[in-house]
Design an enzyme around this catalytic site. Sequence first.
Site, PDB file in Angstrom:
ATOM      1  N   ASN A  97       0.800  -1.230   0.000  1.00 37.99           N
ATOM      2  CA  ASN A  97       0.000   0.000   0.000  1.00 37.99           C
ATOM      3  C   ASN A  97       0.832   1.279   0.000  1.00 37.99           C
ATOM      4  O   ASN A  97       0.298   2.360  -0.202  1.00 37.99           O
ATOM      5  CB  ASN A  97      -0.923  -0.023   1.238  1.00 37.99           C
ATOM      6  CG  ASN A  97      -1.644   1.297   1.443  1.00 37.99           C
ATOM      7  OD1 ASN A  97      -2.539   1.633   0.673  1.00 37.99           O
ATOM      8  ND2 ASN A  97      -1.248   2.063   2.464  1.00 37.99           N
ATOM      9  N   SER A 150      -2.320   3.756  -8.767  1.00 40.72           N
ATOM     10  CA  SER A 150      -3.164   4.956  -8.783  1.00 40.72           C
ATOM     11  C   SER A 150      -3.700   5.170 -10.191  1.00 40.72           C
ATOM     12  O   SER A 150      -3.013   4.855 -11.178  1.00 40.72           O
ATOM     13  CB  SER A 150      -2.363   6.189  -8.371  1.00 40.72           C
ATOM     14  OG  SER A 150      -3.119   7.360  -8.617  1.00 40.72           O
ATOM     15  N   TYR A 162       5.142  10.765  -9.619  1.00 44.10           N
ATOM     16  CA  TYR A 162       4.093   9.881  -9.076  1.00 44.10           C
ATOM     17  C   TYR A 162       3.477   9.059 -10.204  1.00 44.10           C
ATOM     18  O   TYR A 162       3.320   7.850 -10.111  1.00 44.10           O
ATOM     19  CB  TYR A 162       3.038  10.743  -8.385  1.00 44.10           C
ATOM     20  CG  TYR A 162       1.964   9.992  -7.640  1.00 44.10           C
ATOM     21  CD1 TYR A 162       2.222   9.388  -6.421  1.00 44.10           C
ATOM     22  CD2 TYR A 162       0.676   9.908  -8.160  1.00 44.10           C
ATOM     23  CE1 TYR A 162       1.225   8.712  -5.733  1.00 44.10           C
ATOM     24  CE2 TYR A 162      -0.327   9.242  -7.479  1.00 44.10           C
ATOM     25  CZ  TYR A 162      -0.051   8.646  -6.265  1.00 44.10           C
ATOM     26  OH  TYR A 162      -1.041   7.979  -5.581  1.00 44.10           O
ATOM     27  N   SER A 165       5.907   6.470 -11.490  1.00 38.56           N
ATOM     28  CA  SER A 165       6.088   5.377 -10.519  1.00 38.56           C
ATOM     29  C   SER A 165       4.884   4.437 -10.535  1.00 38.56           C
ATOM     30  O   SER A 165       5.032   3.214 -10.443  1.00 38.56           O
ATOM     31  CB  SER A 165       6.314   5.935  -9.110  1.00 38.56           C
ATOM     32  OG  SER A 165       5.124   6.509  -8.589  1.00 38.56           O
ATOM     33  N   LYS A 166       3.687   4.991 -10.663  1.00 45.64           N
ATOM     34  CA  LYS A 166       2.480   4.150 -10.635  1.00 45.64           C
ATOM     35  C   LYS A 166       2.310   3.395 -11.953  1.00 45.64           C
ATOM     36  O   LYS A 166       1.842   2.251 -11.968  1.00 45.64           O
ATOM     37  CB  LYS A 166       1.250   5.001 -10.315  1.00 45.64           C
ATOM     38  CG  LYS A 166       1.291   5.623  -8.906  1.00 45.64           C
ATOM     39  CD  LYS A 166       1.344   4.561  -7.819  1.00 45.64           C
ATOM     40  CE  LYS A 166       1.161   5.122  -6.424  1.00 45.64           C
ATOM     41  NZ  LYS A 166       1.136   4.108  -5.371  1.00 45.64           N
TER      42      LYS A 166
HETATM   43  N1  LIG Z   1      -5.781   8.773  -1.360  1.00 40.22           N
HETATM   44  C1  LIG Z   1      -5.933   8.810  -2.650  1.00 40.22           C
HETATM   45  O1  LIG Z   1      -6.714   9.617  -3.205  1.00 40.22           O
HETATM   46  C2  LIG Z   1      -5.152   7.859  -3.491  1.00 40.22           C
HETATM   47  C3  LIG Z   1      -5.414   7.827  -4.853  1.00 40.22           C
HETATM   48  C4  LIG Z   1      -4.717   6.950  -5.635  1.00 40.22           C
HETATM   49  C5  LIG Z   1      -3.782   6.116  -5.067  1.00 40.22           C
HETATM   50  N2  LIG Z   1      -3.527   6.162  -3.748  1.00 40.22           N
HETATM   51  C6  LIG Z   1      -2.511   5.252  -3.219  1.00 40.22           C
HETATM   52  O2  LIG Z   1      -2.965   4.646  -2.022  1.00 40.22           O
HETATM   53  C7  LIG Z   1      -1.826   4.293  -1.241  1.00 40.22           C
HETATM   54  C8  LIG Z   1      -1.795   4.840   0.151  1.00 40.22           C
HETATM   55  O3  LIG Z   1      -2.938   5.332   0.619  1.00 40.22           O
HETATM   56  P1  LIG Z   1      -3.040   5.663   2.168  1.00 40.22           P
HETATM   57  O4  LIG Z   1      -4.284   6.466   2.295  1.00 40.22           O
HETATM   58  O5  LIG Z   1      -2.916   4.432   2.989  1.00 40.22           O
HETATM   59  O6  LIG Z   1      -1.739   6.584   2.408  1.00 40.22           O
HETATM   60  P2  LIG Z   1      -1.068   6.973   3.784  1.00 40.22           P
HETATM   61  O7  LIG Z   1      -0.057   8.014   3.472  1.00 40.22           O
HETATM   62  O8  LIG Z   1      -2.131   7.303   4.786  1.00 40.22           O
HETATM   63  O9  LIG Z   1      -0.368   5.626   4.262  1.00 40.22           O
HETATM   64  C9  LIG Z   1       0.809   5.162   3.682  1.00 40.22           C
HETATM   65  C10 LIG Z   1       1.680   4.604   4.769  1.00 40.22           C
HETATM   66  O10 LIG Z   1       2.913   4.203   4.150  1.00 40.22           O
HETATM   67  C11 LIG Z   1       3.947   4.467   5.063  1.00 40.22           C
HETATM   68  N3  LIG Z   1       5.217   4.563   4.354  1.00 40.22           N
HETATM   69  C12 LIG Z   1       5.651   5.587   3.580  1.00 40.22           C
HETATM   70  N4  LIG Z   1       6.867   5.307   3.103  1.00 40.22           N
HETATM   71  C13 LIG Z   1       7.201   4.074   3.575  1.00 40.22           C
HETATM   72  C14 LIG Z   1       8.353   3.255   3.420  1.00 40.22           C
HETATM   73  N5  LIG Z   1       9.396   3.634   2.692  1.00 40.22           N
HETATM   74  N6  LIG Z   1       8.368   2.034   4.032  1.00 40.22           N
HETATM   75  C15 LIG Z   1       7.313   1.648   4.796  1.00 40.22           C
HETATM   76  N7  LIG Z   1       6.205   2.402   4.988  1.00 40.22           N
HETATM   77  C16 LIG Z   1       6.151   3.606   4.375  1.00 40.22           C
HETATM   78  C17 LIG Z   1       3.556   5.767   5.731  1.00 40.22           C
HETATM   79  O11 LIG Z   1       4.202   5.936   6.985  1.00 40.22           O
HETATM   80  C18 LIG Z   1       2.053   5.615   5.868  1.00 40.22           C
HETATM   81  O12 LIG Z   1       1.665   5.110   7.131  1.00 40.22           O
HETATM   82  C19 LIG Z   1      -0.616   4.865  -1.933  1.00 40.22           C
HETATM   83  O13 LIG Z   1       0.036   3.871  -2.666  1.00 40.22           O
HETATM   84  C20 LIG Z   1      -1.228   5.929  -2.816  1.00 40.22           C
HETATM   85  O14 LIG Z   1      -0.403   6.246  -3.896  1.00 40.22           O
HETATM   86  C21 LIG Z   1      -4.194   7.023  -2.940  1.00 40.22           C
END
Ligand SMILES: NC(=O)c1ccc[n+]([C@@H]2O[C@H](COP(=O)([O-])OP(=O)(O)OC[C@H]3O[C@@H](n4cnc5c(N)ncnc54)[C@H](O)[C@@H]3O)[C@@H](O)[C@H]2O)c1
Length: 266
Positions: A97, A150, A162, A165-166
Amino acid sequence: MTPRLSGKVGIVVGAGQTPGETVGNGRAAAILFAREGARLLLVDRRLDSAQETAETIRVEGGTAECCEADWTSRSDCARFTAACVDSFGRIDFLHNNVGIGTGDADPLRLEEEAFDRILNVNLKGCLLSCQAVVPVMRDQGSGSVVNVSSLAAVASTPLTAYKISKAGMNALGQSLAMSNARHGIRVNTIMPGLMDTPMAVEGTAEAQGMTRDQVRDFRNQLVPLRRKMGTAWDVAYASLFLHSDEAGFITGVVLPVDGGQAARIG
Ligand SMILES: NC(=O)c1ccc[n+]([C@@H]2O[C@H](COP(=O)([O-])OP(=O)(O)OC[C@H]3O[C@@H](n4cnc5c(N)ncnc54)[C@H](O)[C@@H]3O)[C@@H](O)[C@H]2O)c1
């Protein structure tokens, strides 16, 4: 009814969340997987945040252990893989995630440091996580991997690193699916669209100098379905399906969870 992940063991990487008003994708997925009977190892570089997720799961009667790790480190990935096997004896599913976007920009303004950092965290981290866990699944002869990409991978966005990467994650998921199909391992990718999560709403508000409500209004208008963003639970339910035996013949797909935005792209 039998819970949909009954008897399964899973790892959620990025199981904490960005602080904010709503629940993040990783936390919601972990809570839902536990409600559906999975025992979990919750991995995050912020241990305190993973522990908050674990506490919610335990209060509901579920089982979750935590591991502090940075998935851009090969040795950390090996450590959380071993921790899961030590605690639970196997790994049935891996939920990748983690994702970041801070400091991104359009192609001509994007700084080298931001490009390297975002590609390293979003794409290389996902590869290293899979490289550590999939061999355990191969030994078992089964497993499910879901990578959270994403819609930005295929939609227009000013977030260059971003997006790249995605798009790379989408390609990685298909390569992993093909190279592990004969081992009984399914690998699928989810492309969330515009979700009402702290990472997106609080993150954008801070970066753009907008209020949270302004960010929400702007994002809501872009969503075809009811003109309303999705929530982390929408991503979590799609993930639950893909990790469950109900999706036993599904591998290599890239699934939008986006209220119709991908259909608008065509
Ligand atoms: N929220 C949106 O609108 C949206 C849209 C498209 C895609 N996404 C994707 O959803 C995913 C995350 O969503 P979320 O709401 O859980 O985000 P979030 O930021 O709340 O949670 C991500 C977690 O990853 C952890 N993290 C960051 N870097 C790290 C690393 N190097 N090693 C280990 N942990 C690490 C952070 O500490 C955090 O707790 C992402 O991949 C994001 O790109 C989100």
